[in-house]
Design an enzyme around this catalytic site. Structure first.
Site, PDB file in Angstrom:
ATOM      1  NE  ARG A   1      34.734  19.369  43.114  1.00  0.00           N
ATOM      2  CZ  ARG A   1      34.791  19.315  41.916  1.00  0.00           C
ATOM      3  NH1 ARG A   1      35.849  19.423  41.185  1.00  0.00           N
ATOM      4  NH2 ARG A   1      33.794  18.627  41.428  1.00  0.00           N
TER       5      ARG A   1
ATOM      6  CD  GLU B   1      37.651  26.793  40.844  1.00  0.00           C
ATOM      7  OE1 GLU B   1      36.531  26.610  39.806  1.00  0.00           O
ATOM      8  OE2 GLU B   1      38.065  25.783  41.080  1.00  0.00           O
TER       9      GLU B   1
ATOM     10  CG  HIS C   1      37.610  24.050  37.374  1.00  0.00           C
ATOM     11  ND1 HIS C   1      36.725  24.212  38.402  1.00  0.00           N
ATOM     12  CD2 HIS C   1      37.706  22.767  37.000  1.00  0.00           C
ATOM     13  CE1 HIS C   1      36.417  23.071  38.919  1.00  0.00           C
ATOM     14  NE2 HIS C   1      36.765  21.901  37.926  1.00  0.00           N
TER      15      HIS C   1
END
Length: 308
Positions: free
Chosen positions: A233, A262, A281
């Site tokens: 994270r 993000e 990601h």
């Protein structure tokens, strides 16, 4: 009705439709909260990825809702207390993308140690400076893992095959567990992992205790010239402190697959840091993992509804 408001693989969608239950699939529906709530009024199941915020406000629009399926592992966008309060079940693909994430970590360490992309670019530009791109070996180096769950164990196994020494911190693990013993992992404290790790890979959940775990004070305890990899994270890392550590040489480099915002804003503090590589990601987004996630969540949701 099963409502799917974010992308699901074709095989997962076909499994849902094959059950005979009505399925409404709109992968962009999450972008319109009002339209999502309107559709949710008739839904007995909701399937999301990581963009949909599932909380009391959304759940109030779904009086028939019995189960929420999460196409992935992290639950930051889902308020489990709100689900429990309404008696709504939760099904998510725990550990199913662990191999993909573990392979990403190994790829990141190889990228940092061998600089293949930079060497190839150098040749493409007409160069042939062999001494500038020799790099170094992973064998004999110490890998520190903070978090030793499904991903951490798989990283440890692969790192061991490369001849790396693995130290790890995880309050849920015991040193005599078979997986820990067989993989030769040394369990110790977070402080000791930081002190020893030449490569540090983060696999911890985001909690009050782990938020900004990587900050100026903890970075100062790491070996000078160490490397950081984060596939967990973004909020585990203090961005300003990381940027400062990279620019000063305290850290030699970092690879981040997750950030606190993000997609990464254009004016983010982590932009334009030379020895930092950020990916969007994607660590767990292998083709194999996505197929498995779609099918597993479809099966879990259908089981919760009592249909096949």
């Amino acid at each position: 009705m099963i409502l799917v408001c974010e992308f699901i693989t074709p095989s997962g969608l076909e499994r849902l439709r094959h059950s005979g239950v009505e399925v409404h699939y709109d992968p962009d529906l999450w972008k319109d909260r009002g339209a999502l709530k309107a559709r949710l009024a008739e839904a007995s199941a909701l399937i999301v990825r990581n963009q949909t915020r599932v909380d009391a406000e959304l759940l109030s629009a779904g009086p028939k809702l019995r189960v929420v399926g999460r196409l992935g592992v992290g639950l930051d966008n889902i308020n489990r207390a709100d689900l429990e309060a309404r008696g709504v079940k939760l099904y998510f693909a725990r550990g199913i993308n662990a191999v993909g994430v573990a392979e990403y970590v190994m790829a990141a360490m190889l990228h940092l140690s061998r600089k293949l992309a930079a060497a190839a670019q150098h040749v493409a530009e007409g160069g042939w400076n062999r001494s500038a791109f020799g790099g170094f070996e992973l064998s004999g180096k110490t890998l520190g893992l903070i978090g030793l769950g499904e991903v951490g164990l798989r990283v440890a196994k692969r790192a061991g095959a490369f001849g790396m020494r693995v130290v790890a911190a995880d309050p849920q693990r015991l040193p005599w567990e078979s997986a820990v013993e067989e993989l030769g992992i040394t369990l110790t404290s977070v402080e000791e992992v930081l002190r020893q790790a030449q490569f540090l890979s983060l696999h911890a959940p985001l909690t009050q205790e782990t938020r900004h775990l990587i900050r100026a004070e903890t970075l100062a305890t790491m070996p000078k010239g160490a490397y950081l990899i984060n596939t967990a994270r973004g909020e585990l890392v203090n961005n300003e402190d990381l940027a400062a550590a990279l620019r000063s040489g305290r850290l030699a480099g970092a690879v981040l697959d997750v950030v606190d915002e993000e997609p990464l804003p254009k004016r983010h503090v982590l932009r334009a840091v030379d020895n930092l590589w950020i990916t969007p990601h994607v660590a767990g987004l292998t083709a194999e993992a996505q197929e498995a996630v779609g099918l597993r969540v479809a099966e879990g949701v259908l089981a919760a509804l009592g249909v096949g």
